[in-house]
Design a protein around this motif. Structure first.
Motif, mmCIF file in Angstrom:
data_model
loop_
_atom_site.group_PDB
_atom_site.id
_atom_site.type_symbol
_atom_site.label_atom_id
_atom_site.label_comp_id
_atom_site.label_asym_id
_atom_site.label_seq_id
_atom_site.Cartn_x
_atom_site.Cartn_y
_atom_site.Cartn_z
ATOM 1 N N GLU A 69 0.856 -1.175 0.000
ATOM 2 C CA GLU A 69 0.000 0.000 0.000
ATOM 3 C C GLU A 69 0.897 1.231 0.000
ATOM 4 O OE1 GLU A 69 -3.579 1.699 2.774
ATOM 5 O OE2 GLU A 69 -1.764 0.976 3.779
ATOM 6 N N ASP A 78 -3.388 7.489 -3.397
ATOM 7 C CA ASP A 78 -3.024 6.289 -2.631
ATOM 8 C C ASP A 78 -3.434 5.041 -3.425
ATOM 9 O OD1 ASP A 78 -2.269 8.090 -0.731
ATOM 10 O OD2 ASP A 78 -3.797 7.511 0.743
ATOM 11 N N THR A 80 -3.119 0.463 -3.475
ATOM 12 C CA THR A 80 -2.671 -0.838 -2.970
ATOM 13 C C THR A 80 -2.577 -1.779 -4.166
ATOM 14 O OG1 THR A 80 -3.702 -0.511 -0.819
ATOM 15 C CG2 THR A 80 -3.188 -2.779 -1.452
#
Length: 176
Positions: A69, A78, A80
């Motif tokens: 992540e 962001d 993952t």
């Protein structure tokens, strides 16, 4: 901003015998103005870590997916990423063989010895035999060998699984 696309690299083998120590790192290209704050890892065996590069020891056999992540200064960037079946580790094979005659010995030459491979593993195996008399084989069971000169011949069987995990068994053939 587009999301970063992490690329996983390992500086150590990702398959082998337990314990398997693996060092991994993430490379990614970031859009201008975006910085990486943290790397959070899940190793697939219950373990986790942070940072890059990161090292982890796999102590149980299996096939493991690794995920990382990436946390940035812009939450919309962001990401993952999961790397399926990235790690594969196994216990060494059980390597053994029996001979006929058993023990493989005689007071005088020649002595003909047959070999039975009793090796086992949860994974497929390949074999390497050194018969101690310059003959070598890669079959599961080699042909019988006739030793024509007095002496001690060390027969070595090496078994290797698909994770390159190996084990060896040896036994002497003694004549004279």
């Amino acid at each position: 901003y587009p999301k970063p696309i992490p690329q996983l690299t390992a500086s150590t083998p990702t398959k082998g015998c337990v314990p398997l120590n693996v060092t991994m790192a993430v490379n990614t290209t970031l859009p201008g103005g975006v910085t990486l704050n943290t790397y959070n890892w899940t190793f697939g065996d219950g373990g986790g870590g942070a940072g890059t590069p990161v090292s982890h020891s796999y102590n149980t056999p299996g096939v493991f997916s690794v995920s990382v992540e990436l946390k940035t200064n812009s939450p919309s960037c962001d990401v993952t990423k999961i790397f399926p079946n990235y790690i594969s580790c196994s216990v060494p094979p059980t390597t053994s063989f029996t001979t006929n005659p058993n023990p493989p010995s005689s007071c005088t030459a020649p002595l003909t010895v047959s070999f039975t491979n009793n090796s086992s593993s949860l994974l497929p195996l390949t074999y390497s035999w050194d018969m101690g008399n310059t003959n070598t084989y890669t079959t599961q069971t080699p042909p019988s060998q006739t030793y024509t000169t007095n002496g001690t011949y060390t027969v070595v069987l090496t078994a290797k699984d698909t994770n390159n995990c190996t084990a060896t068994h040896q036994q002497n053939v003694s004549i004279g």
